[in-house]
Scaffold this motif. Structure first.
Motif: not given
Length: 305
Positions: A273-284, A296-302
């Motif tokens: 999860a941390r790896m996936v979240l970091a990749a998306h945070r880099r793009h705002g 398993w983990t589900t991430l909700v991003l906005r």
């Protein structure tokens, strides 16, 4: 995560076999799971707590897709650095189908959805959205933690009264997430997958659930296909795939979302999860919530409004 499917009309007593991989470390599970999904009608995961390793087990027609499976396993070995030995044993088709139907009962997911297999009678349900699926569906039936996590995340986002006019389901598999969104929002949903059989299955399931006119299933590989590009920007995107592809498409996800839009990402282990979240945070994109379901983990991003 793409869903493996045997098809509602595939009921011949063809000889089947169980194939499995033992003693996999946790980080090797997603690539090897994806490898088995290329040929298997069903894939299950079992954790050995004593050794902290995993067993993956799948069902396929005997000898089906040998070359495709060999290539997928070789790729998984390169990606993970772990070379797993494939084992196999025969199983009777009718016995497997009977056990699958018997084991696949109605499933309540959160307080909002009910998954009903086609072999059970239709009864009226109040307060829940009913999704009818065939017992031959293994992933995408709501049994897999990633699918359950996506449905719970969608229900919560909807209760927040989010704008959800344009909806995309990347890697639709059985079409379960697209159907859930179409039934709840009564809006068109673009459902895409890289597998032609998955597109056909999603179309069949949407028609069976009365949302055939709302769910548009298309063959597409990620964000590059014209139908996907033409539908931007999206207010809601489901991406139930795998951790590494999610990271690779993070920039496209950020560009494809409308301001204030929501992305529901799944198919990743909690350790990824941390790896996936970091990749998306880099793009705002920012994390709104993480929903763990088993390993398993589900991430909700906005995206910022």
């Amino acid at each position: 995560m793409r869903d493996t499917y045997s098809g509602p009309r595939d009921r011949r007593a063809d000889p089947l076999e169980t194939i499995w991989l033992d003693a996999l470390p946790e980080d090797a599970v997603p690539p090897y799971e994806a490898a088995l999904q290329t040929v298997c009608r069903s894939v299950a995961l079992f954790r050995d707590e004593a050794t902290d390793t995993w067993r993956l087990e799948g069902v396929r027609p005997q000898g089906a897709g040998e070359e495709e499976l060999a290539g997928a396993l070789a790729l998984a070995a390169v990606v993970t650095g772990h070379d797993a030995a494939l084992q196999a044993a025969p199983v009777e088709a009718e016995g497997w189908l009977a056990r699958t139907a018997q084991a696949f009962g109605e499933q309540e997911i959160g307080g909002d959805f009910l998954i009903r297999p086609t072999h059970l009678p239709a009864t009226r349900v109040y307060g829940r959205t009913v999704l009818v699926l065939d017992a031959g569906i293994a992933f995408g039936s709501g049994e897999h933690a990633s699918t359950r996590g996506c449905l719970v995340a969608f229900a919560r986002a909807q209760k927040d009264r989010r704008r959800m006019r344009r909806i995309l389901d990347l890697g639709t598999g059985s079409g379960i997430l697209a159907m859930a969104a179409a039934k709840r929002r009564r809006r068109p949903v673009l459902a895409t997958d890289i597998e032609p059989w998955s597109v056909r299955v999603a179309e069949q399931n949407a028609a069976m659930n009365g949302v055939g006119r709302l769910v548009r299933a298309r063959l597409a590989d990620g964000w590059g296909e014209r139908h996907v590009r033409g539908g931007r920007p999206y207010d809601l995107v489901f991406a139930n795939i795998l951790a590494r592809p999610l990271c690779a498409m993070a920039k496209h996800m950020a560009n494809g979302l409308a301001p204030g839009g929501t992305a529901i990402l799944a198919g990743l282990l909690g350790t990824q999860a941390r790896m996936v979240l970091a990749a998306h945070r880099r793009h705002g994109l920012r994390l709104e919530r993480a929903l763990p379901v088993g390993p398993w983990t589900t991430l909700v991003l906005r995206k910022a409004a």
